[in-house]
Design a protein around this motif. Structure first.
Motif, PDB file in Angstrom:
ATOM      1  N   LEU A 215     -60.124  31.351 -23.511  1.00 54.75           N
ATOM      2  CA  LEU A 215     -58.810  31.794 -23.979  1.00 54.75           C
ATOM      3  C   LEU A 215     -57.806  30.661 -24.146  1.00 54.75           C
ATOM      4  CD1 LEU A 215     -58.386  35.034 -21.808  1.00 54.75           C
ATOM      5  CD2 LEU A 215     -59.184  34.865 -24.174  1.00 54.75           C
ATOM      6  N   SER A 216     -58.118  29.492 -23.641  1.00 53.56           N
ATOM      7  CA  SER A 216     -57.151  28.387 -23.680  1.00 53.56           C
ATOM      8  C   SER A 216     -57.432  27.459 -24.851  1.00 53.56           C
ATOM      9  CB  SER A 216     -57.209  27.590 -22.365  1.00 53.56           C
ATOM     10  OG  SER A 216     -56.889  28.427 -21.254  1.00 53.56           O
ATOM     11  N   TYR A 217     -56.344  26.972 -25.488  1.00 55.52           N
ATOM     12  CA  TYR A 217     -56.470  26.014 -26.586  1.00 55.52           C
ATOM     13  C   TYR A 217     -55.124  25.330 -26.757  1.00 55.52           C
ATOM     14  CZ  TYR A 217     -54.542  30.143 -28.930  1.00 55.52           C
ATOM     15  OH  TYR A 217     -53.784  31.235 -29.234  1.00 55.52           O
ATOM     16  N   GLY A 218     -55.152  24.162 -27.403  1.00 55.57           N
ATOM     17  CA  GLY A 218     -53.942  23.389 -27.672  1.00 55.57           C
ATOM     18  C   GLY A 218     -53.807  23.094 -29.149  1.00 55.57           C
ATOM     19  N   THR A 219     -52.599  22.764 -29.569  1.00 47.13           N
ATOM     20  CA  THR A 219     -52.350  22.508 -30.992  1.00 47.13           C
ATOM     21  C   THR A 219     -53.071  21.255 -31.473  1.00 47.13           C
ATOM     22  OG1 THR A 219     -50.321  21.357 -30.343  1.00 47.13           O
ATOM     23  CG2 THR A 219     -50.116  23.680 -30.964  1.00 47.13           C
ATOM     24  N   LYS A 220     -53.169  20.237 -30.622  1.00 43.54           N
ATOM     25  CA  LYS A 220     -53.787  18.989 -31.039  1.00 43.54           C
ATOM     26  C   LYS A 220     -55.312  19.029 -30.959  1.00 43.54           C
ATOM     27  CE  LYS A 220     -49.800  16.218 -29.586  1.00 43.54           C
ATOM     28  NZ  LYS A 220     -49.336  15.093 -28.736  1.00 43.54           N
ATOM     29  N   SER A 221     -55.857  19.910 -30.139  1.00 44.41           N
ATOM     30  CA  SER A 221     -57.318  19.961 -29.937  1.00 44.41           C
ATOM     31  C   SER A 221     -57.877  21.332 -30.279  1.00 44.41           C
ATOM     32  CB  SER A 221     -57.663  19.610 -28.493  1.00 44.41           C
ATOM     33  OG  SER A 221     -57.019  20.510 -27.593  1.00 44.41           O
ATOM     34  N   VAL A 222     -57.210  22.060 -31.178  1.00 47.91           N
ATOM     35  CA  VAL A 222     -57.590  23.439 -31.427  1.00 47.91           C
ATOM     36  C   VAL A 222     -58.999  23.552 -32.004  1.00 47.91           C
ATOM     37  CG1 VAL A 222     -56.517  23.442 -33.722  1.00 47.91           C
ATOM     38  CG2 VAL A 222     -56.863  25.597 -32.504  1.00 47.91           C
ATOM     39  N   VAL A 223     -59.393  22.607 -32.852  1.00 48.49           N
ATOM     40  CA  VAL A 223     -60.729  22.692 -33.455  1.00 48.49           C
ATOM     41  C   VAL A 223     -61.806  22.560 -32.382  1.00 48.49           C
ATOM     42  CG1 VAL A 223     -62.321  21.615 -35.086  1.00 48.49           C
ATOM     43  CG2 VAL A 223     -59.889  21.815 -35.673  1.00 48.49           C
ATOM     44  N   ASP A 224     -61.650  21.551 -31.523  1.00 47.54           N
ATOM     45  CA  ASP A 224     -62.625  21.366 -30.440  1.00 47.54           C
ATOM     46  C   ASP A 224     -62.572  22.522 -29.448  1.00 47.54           C
ATOM     47  OD1 ASP A 224     -63.397  18.978 -31.582  1.00 47.54           O
ATOM     48  OD2 ASP A 224     -62.023  17.772 -30.357  1.00 47.54           O
ATOM     49  N   ASP A 225     -61.352  23.009 -29.161  1.00 46.20           N
ATOM     50  CA  ASP A 225     -61.225  24.104 -28.202  1.00 46.20           C
ATOM     51  C   ASP A 225     -61.883  25.381 -28.723  1.00 46.20           C
ATOM     52  OD1 ASP A 225     -59.848  22.418 -26.530  1.00 46.20           O
ATOM     53  OD2 ASP A 225     -57.863  23.103 -27.179  1.00 46.20           O
ATOM     54  N   PHE A 226     -61.694  25.671 -30.014  1.00 43.20           N
ATOM     55  CA  PHE A 226     -62.311  26.863 -30.590  1.00 43.20           C
ATOM     56  C   PHE A 226     -63.842  26.720 -30.633  1.00 43.20           C
ATOM     57  CE2 PHE A 226     -58.533  28.710 -33.208  1.00 43.20           C
ATOM     58  CZ  PHE A 226     -57.925  29.034 -32.001  1.00 43.20           C
ATOM     59  N   ALA A 227     -64.324  25.536 -30.939  1.00 41.40           N
ATOM     60  CA  ALA A 227     -65.774  25.319 -30.959  1.00 41.40           C
ATOM     61  C   ALA A 227     -66.362  25.474 -29.558  1.00 41.40           C
ATOM     62  CB  ALA A 227     -66.085  23.933 -31.512  1.00 41.40           C
ATOM     63  N   ARG A 228     -65.645  24.973 -28.557  1.00 41.92           N
ATOM     64  CA  ARG A 228     -66.104  25.125 -27.164  1.00 41.92           C
ATOM     65  C   ARG A 228     -66.126  26.601 -26.780  1.00 41.92           C
ATOM     66  NH1 ARG A 228     -61.779  23.097 -23.163  1.00 41.92           N
ATOM     67  NH2 ARG A 228     -60.852  24.980 -24.069  1.00 41.92           N
ATOM     68  N   ALA A 229     -65.089  27.348 -27.178  1.00 44.53           N
ATOM     69  CA  ALA A 229     -65.025  28.769 -26.851  1.00 44.53           C
ATOM     70  C   ALA A 229     -66.180  29.525 -27.510  1.00 44.53           C
ATOM     71  CB  ALA A 229     -63.690  29.345 -27.289  1.00 44.53           C
ATOM     72  N   GLN A 230     -66.518  29.165 -28.744  1.00 43.25           N
ATOM     73  CA  GLN A 230     -67.633  29.844 -29.421  1.00 43.25           C
ATOM     74  C   GLN A 230     -68.956  29.586 -28.713  1.00 43.25           C
ATOM     75  OE1 GLN A 230     -67.561  28.674 -33.559  1.00 43.25           O
ATOM     76  NE2 GLN A 230     -65.365  29.156 -33.758  1.00 43.25           N
ATOM     77  N   GLY A 231     -69.104  28.408 -28.105  1.00 42.72           N
ATOM     78  CA  GLY A 231     -70.310  28.119 -27.347  1.00 42.72           C
ATOM     79  C   GLY A 231     -70.393  28.895 -26.043  1.00 42.72           C
ATOM     80  N   LEU A 232     -69.257  29.407 -25.583  1.00 43.10           N
ATOM     81  CA  LEU A 232     -69.235  30.190 -24.348  1.00 43.10           C
ATOM     82  C   LEU A 232     -69.453  31.682 -24.595  1.00 43.10           C
ATOM     83  CD1 LEU A 232     -66.167  28.481 -22.615  1.00 43.10           C
ATOM     84  CD2 LEU A 232     -68.582  28.126 -22.110  1.00 43.10           C
ATOM     85  N   ALA A 233     -69.602  32.077 -25.845  1.00 36.99           N
ATOM     86  CA  ALA A 233     -69.793  33.481 -26.204  1.00 36.99           C
ATOM     87  C   ALA A 233     -71.241  33.716 -26.622  1.00 36.99           C
ATOM     88  CB  ALA A 233     -68.851  33.881 -27.334  1.00 36.99           C
TER      89      ALA A 233
END
Length: 347
Positions: A215-233
């Motif tokens: 559920l957590s993400y930042g404006t500067k790292s949103v692409v990496d954060d979203f990719a990490r979240a998809q790997g957790l699903a």
């Protein structure tokens, strides 16, 4: 002329009073020896199979042992008498099932006789006790099928010892099989308990961190954060998560951070788990304009390739937001209306 008779000539037909009918204890002992080993194995294996995951190799072992025990019991009761003259239990007791004329009984008649014993049982077990008062010691099944159980002395002493040795070996084999099955069942249950405890410990430690990262993400790292979240699903939940991420990008990305303040494991197996989590977080990039968030969610997890992944995320209590470190408070209620004096009242 004097007729000379051979005084050694004996009567070849024995009178009825020479026939010895099997006693009730002998019949009961023979029945127990025939049925008890197989029944013990079947009961033990059925209980063990019930506590074992269906389709596993150990489940098939228990089912196979149960099938062998049933088959051996049926062969002993219905086929063995046609080959050797008696079942194992009757051979040990020295008794045989015969016709009223003393002839052996065939397999079909023995099968029908065993089914007819249901009548002995249905009559409140009176049929099983009927031999105690019957002159020829017959049950209801014997009366129906015209059979008798007689004592026979057609075997030598060494043959009797052999039969008892075989019976003892069968009882020992059944006992060892039950003990071995019980040992395997205990090890299986012990391993399952340890595996469940290990899974519970894993999900209790990893579950909150997985939900936080999802559920957590930042404006500067949103692409990496979203990719990490998809790997957790999981593969099933990932399309729903991607759709939510795309909606966030269209609305405008801002820093979003969650952390779990409390959690509880609702259920757990070796490859599935469910948790209840209370979350707090903050949204926004400006320290002077942060929005603080609280939410309650249920997270379902699946374990694939030794990794726990989120299979579903259900919001039980929608996020509440507030500013400047304090949750948003509802507006105060309006003041009550002033009382209106009744008409015609004086000052």
């Amino acid at each position: 002329m004097t007729a000379v008779l051979d005084e050694s000539t004996e009567t070849t037909t024995a009178p009825d009073d020479v026939v010895r009918f099997a006693s009730w204890p002998a019949r009961a002992a023979a029945l127990l020896l025939d049925v008890l080993p197989g029944a013990a194995v079947v009961t033990t294996m059925a209980l063990l199979a019930y506590t074992t995951p269906v389709g596993g190799w150990l489940w098939w072992v228990f089912m196979g042992a149960m099938a062998v025990a049933v088959l051996a019991t049926l062969v002993n009761r219905w086929l063995l008498p046609s080959v050797v003259g008696a079942t194992m239990g009757r051979a040990v007791a020295g008794i045989r099932v015969t016709t009223p004329t003393g002839q052996p009984v065939g397999s079909v008649r023995l099968l029908a006789r065993d089914f007819a014993h249901l009548l002995d049982t249905a009559a409140l077990f009176v049929g099983w006790l009927w031999p105690l008062g019957d002159k020829r010691h017959r049950t209801f099944a014997d009366l129906l099928l015209r059979t008798e159980v007689r004592v026979v002395d057609d075997g030598a002493e060494s043959s009797g010892r052999d039969v008892r040795r075989i019976a003892g070996s069968v009882l020992l084999a059944a006992a060892l099989l039950c003990a071995a099955g019980g040992g395997l069942g205990y090890l299986q249950v012990f391993r399952q308990d340890r595996a469940l405890e290990h899974a519970r410990t894993e999900i209790a430690e990893q579950g909150p961190r997985i939900v936080e990262q999802l559920l957590s993400y930042g404006t500067k790292s949103v692409v990496d954060d979203f990719a990490r979240a998809q790997g957790l699903a999981t593969d099933g939940y990932r399309p729903q998560l991607v759709a939510q991420q795309q909606a966030v990008q269209k609305a405008g990305v801002t820093d979003n951070e969650y952390w779990a303040v409390s959690s509880a494991v609702l259920s757990v197996t070796q490859d599935r788990a469910a948790m209840l989590l209370a979350l707090q977080g903050q949204r926004g990039s400006d320290p002077n304009n942060l929005k603080f968030i609280t939410a309650t969610v249920r997270a379902d997890f699946d374990k694939t390739n030794d990794r726990w992944q989120v299979a579903a995320l259900t919001v039980l209590k929608k996020p509440l937001t507030g500013q400047n470190g304090a949750p948003q408070q509802p507006p105060p209620p309006p003041p009550p209306p002033k009382p209106v004096p009744p008409k015609g009242s004086g000052r």
